[in-house]
Scaffold this motif. Structure first.
Motif, PDB file in Angstrom:
ATOM      1  N   PRO A 189       0.819  -1.212   0.000  1.00 12.58           N
ATOM      2  CA  PRO A 189       0.000   0.000   0.000  1.00 12.58           C
ATOM      3  C   PRO A 189       0.853   1.262   0.000  1.00 12.58           C
ATOM      4  CG  PRO A 189       0.017  -0.997   2.182  1.00 12.58           C
ATOM      5  CD  PRO A 189       0.708  -1.965   1.268  1.00 12.58           C
ATOM      6  N   TRP A 190       0.274   2.353  -0.470  1.00 17.50           N
ATOM      7  CA  TRP A 190       1.019   3.605  -0.609  1.00 17.50           C
ATOM      8  C   TRP A 190       1.668   4.042   0.698  1.00 17.50           C
ATOM      9  CZ3 TRP A 190       0.035   7.754   2.460  1.00 17.50           C
ATOM     10  CH2 TRP A 190      -1.211   7.795   3.108  1.00 17.50           C
ATOM     11  N   PHE A 191       0.986   3.804   1.833  1.00 17.35           N
ATOM     12  CA  PHE A 191       1.496   4.321   3.103  1.00 17.35           C
ATOM     13  C   PHE A 191       2.677   3.530   3.653  1.00 17.35           C
ATOM     14  CE2 PHE A 191      -2.247   1.646   4.097  1.00 17.35           C
ATOM     15  CZ  PHE A 191      -1.686   0.702   4.946  1.00 17.35           C
ATOM     16  N   ALA A 192       3.028   2.418   2.980  1.00 16.57           N
ATOM     17  CA  ALA A 192       4.189   1.637   3.412  1.00 16.57           C
ATOM     18  C   ALA A 192       5.434   1.963   2.600  1.00 16.57           C
ATOM     19  CB  ALA A 192       3.879   0.141   3.313  1.00 16.57           C
ATOM     20  N   ASN A 193       5.379   2.981   1.791  1.00 13.05           N
ATOM     21  CA  ASN A 193       6.502   3.305   0.912  1.00 13.05           C
ATOM     22  C   ASN A 193       7.795   3.554   1.680  1.00 13.05           C
ATOM     23  OD1 ASN A 193       7.704   4.059  -1.680  1.00 13.05           O
ATOM     24  ND2 ASN A 193       7.650   6.162  -0.923  1.00 13.05           N
ATOM     25  N   ASP A 194       7.696   4.196   2.852  1.00 15.11           N
ATOM     26  CA  ASP A 194       8.888   4.549   3.622  1.00 15.11           C
ATOM     27  C   ASP A 194       9.384   3.413   4.515  1.00 15.11           C
ATOM     28  OD1 ASP A 194       8.861   7.073   2.501  1.00 15.11           O
ATOM     29  OD2 ASP A 194       7.641   7.926   4.103  1.00 15.11           O
ATOM     30  N   TRP A 195       8.646   2.327   4.592  1.00 17.70           N
ATOM     31  CA  TRP A 195       9.059   1.195   5.439  1.00 17.70           C
ATOM     32  C   TRP A 195       8.745  -0.140   4.756  1.00 17.70           C
ATOM     33  CZ3 TRP A 195       4.767  -1.536   7.743  1.00 17.70           C
ATOM     34  CH2 TRP A 195       3.543  -0.885   7.639  1.00 17.70           C
ATOM     35  N   LYS A 196       9.003  -0.175   3.446  1.00 20.98           N
ATOM     36  CA  LYS A 196       8.655  -1.361   2.655  1.00 20.98           C
ATOM     37  C   LYS A 196       9.388  -2.621   3.110  1.00 20.98           C
ATOM     38  CE  LYS A 196       9.721   0.827  -1.066  1.00 20.98           C
ATOM     39  NZ  LYS A 196       9.954   1.235  -2.475  1.00 20.98           N
ATOM     40  N   ASP A 197      10.634  -2.460   3.567  1.00 17.66           N
ATOM     41  CA  ASP A 197      11.376  -3.648   4.033  1.00 17.66           C
ATOM     42  C   ASP A 197      10.684  -4.292   5.225  1.00 17.66           C
ATOM     43  OD1 ASP A 197      13.255  -3.254   2.079  1.00 17.66           O
ATOM     44  OD2 ASP A 197      14.704  -2.253   3.380  1.00 17.66           O
ATOM     45  N   GLU A 198      10.276  -3.462   6.154  1.00 15.77           N
ATOM     46  CA  GLU A 198       9.588  -3.978   7.339  1.00 15.77           C
ATOM     47  C   GLU A 198       8.225  -4.551   6.961  1.00 15.77           C
ATOM     48  OE1 GLU A 198       8.278  -2.482  11.843  1.00 15.77           O
ATOM     49  OE2 GLU A 198       8.954  -1.025  10.343  1.00 15.77           O
ATOM     50  N   PHE A 199       7.506  -3.866   6.062  1.00 20.98           N
ATOM     51  CA  PHE A 199       6.189  -4.346   5.635  1.00 20.98           C
ATOM     52  C   PHE A 199       6.273  -5.768   5.087  1.00 20.98           C
ATOM     53  CE2 PHE A 199       2.713  -5.031   2.692  1.00 20.98           C
ATOM     54  CZ  PHE A 199       1.620  -4.463   3.322  1.00 20.98           C
ATOM     55  N   GLU A 200       7.333  -6.026   4.361  1.00 19.37           N
ATOM     56  CA  GLU A 200       7.446  -7.322   3.683  1.00 19.37           C
ATOM     57  C   GLU A 200       8.067  -8.414   4.546  1.00 19.37           C
ATOM     58  OE1 GLU A 200       7.641  -5.998  -0.989  1.00 19.37           O
ATOM     59  OE2 GLU A 200       9.510  -5.957   0.145  1.00 19.37           O
ATOM     60  N   THR A 201       8.491  -8.061   5.756  1.00 18.59           N
ATOM     61  CA  THR A 201       9.108  -9.080   6.623  1.00 18.59           C
ATOM     62  C   THR A 201       8.255  -9.419   7.840  1.00 18.59           C
ATOM     63  OG1 THR A 201      10.381  -7.341   7.743  1.00 18.59           O
ATOM     64  CG2 THR A 201      11.463  -8.518   5.938  1.00 18.59           C
ATOM     65  N   ILE A 202       7.185  -8.650   8.080  1.00 16.77           N
ATOM     66  CA  ILE A 202       6.297  -8.968   9.204  1.00 16.77           C
ATOM     67  C   ILE A 202       4.930  -9.367   8.668  1.00 16.77           C
ATOM     68  CG2 ILE A 202       7.507  -7.489  10.845  1.00 16.77           C
ATOM     69  CD1 ILE A 202       5.391  -5.359  10.422  1.00 16.77           C
ATOM     70  N   SER A 203       4.101  -9.926   9.526  1.00 14.92           N
ATOM     71  CA  SER A 203       2.792 -10.399   9.074  1.00 14.92           C
ATOM     72  C   SER A 203       1.825 -10.430  10.247  1.00 14.92           C
ATOM     73  CB  SER A 203       2.908 -11.802   8.463  1.00 14.92           C
ATOM     74  OG  SER A 203       3.401 -12.725   9.425  1.00 14.92           O
TER      75      SER A 203
END
Length: 319
Positions: free
Chosen positions: A199-213
């Motif tokens: 999502p657009w709001f995860a642009n600044d923390w994409k690494d973290e977005f893709e490693t947590i669930s």
């Protein structure tokens, strides 16, 4: 912001809608519930939802569109929705939709519009009726809301907030953390992360977005959106701050008539005489259960890791 390098500037000089009202907040805050209530005021058109009014602001924020194009598109789409509403075109009659006209206290007025033949006299009436307030519900647009102060300088914004426990629990039960990147029934354009759409709001923390669930991801999403909302509101001028009314979901439910009075003063509109019909349908006023929230919190804590429990506690304390 994207720079316009081709010497082409988009413009819309004669906008129809002068009085725009937006209800915004994080998903699952209760915005459609509030939309039904605000639609029960005089001089307010029945509320509508259209994702384009959320998408254009974050396209602008991410530098994917020029400001002149964003302004013109928003003005044009608002006017188009207004024009169609005045004509009784594209009316929503789906029974279980919150925006359905079956939830309007003035349903017959809109049905009558749809049956009125198109004519020059009708077009004249559309022009003369532009003092009506157009009401739209948005999701997560407060972080990017500043463009609306340029499209509609007299805009009024109702910002709905809700206890983080209720937001996070609802996101989990509705599987919002999965829906944000599932593009089959998600009509918000995502951006490309390292491994796939995010999502657009995860642009600044994409690494973290893709490693947590799971619950950790939901807590992070909610906390980040809250931070973006506060950052945006902090940047408002004194005049703009007066154009925003912040309401807690809990106050709408428990102190309904006080909130209705506040909304009435903010919008300079009186509630319709039969607004109690809406309040009865929405079971307001009503006392919320503290025990139920405690149960939700315990459920969240059972599924969150220590790092995100700390983030959760911070946003709870801040609320």
């Amino acid at each position: 912001m994207k720079q316009n390098n081709n010497n082409i500037n988009f413009v819309r000089n004669n906008i129809l809608v002068k009085n725009l009202v937006l209800i915004d907040g994080i998903g699952r805050a209760g915005k459609f519930f509030l939309g039904k209530i605000v639609s029960g005021f005089e001089n307010i058109e029945h509320f509508q939802y259209a994702s384009i009014f959320e998408q254009i602001p974050y396209f602008l924020k991410l530098g994917s569109i020029t400001e002149d194009a964003a302004i013109t598109l928003l003005q044009s789409h608002v006017d188009e929705y207004y024009f169609y509403m005045q004509l009784g075109r594209n009316l929503n009659l789906r029974l279980d939709d919150a925006t359905s006209l079956h939830n309007s206290l003035e349903k017959e007025k809109y049905i009558k519009r749809s049956q009125t033949p198109y004519s020059e006299e009708l077009k004249k009436g559309v022009i003369e009726n532009t003092q009506k307030n157009m009401l739209f519900v948005l999701h997560e647009t407060m972080p990017n809301i500043s463009i609306y102060f340029k499209t509609h300088p007299e805009i009024k914004i109702i910002h709905l907030i809700r206890h983080p426990i209720d937001l996070i629990y609802s996101w989990y039960k509705q599987k919002m953390h999965e829906r944000v990147t599932n593009e089959s029934f998600n009509f918000w354009p995502n951006i490309m992360g390292n491994d796939g759409p995010i999502p657009w709001f995860a642009n600044d923390w994409k690494d973290e977005f893709e490693t947590i669930s799971g619950m950790d991801l939901i807590i992070k999403c909610i906390s980040h959106l809250i931070m973006l909302e506060k950052k945006s509101k902090y940047s408002f001028s004194n005049t703009q701050k007066k154009q925003v009314l912040t309401i807690k979901y809990e106050d709408i439910v428990e102190n309904t008539h006080i909130i209705i009075k506040n909304i009435s003063q903010f919008l300079n509109c009186s509630p319709l005489k039969n607004i109690d019909k809406i309040l009865k349908q929405e079971n307001c006023p009503n006392q919320l259960s503290i025990n139920e929230r405690d149960d939700k919190k315990n459920f969240i804590l059972s599924k969150a890791s220590p790092k995100y429990v700390s983030i959760l506690n911070h946003i709870i304390d801040d609320y």
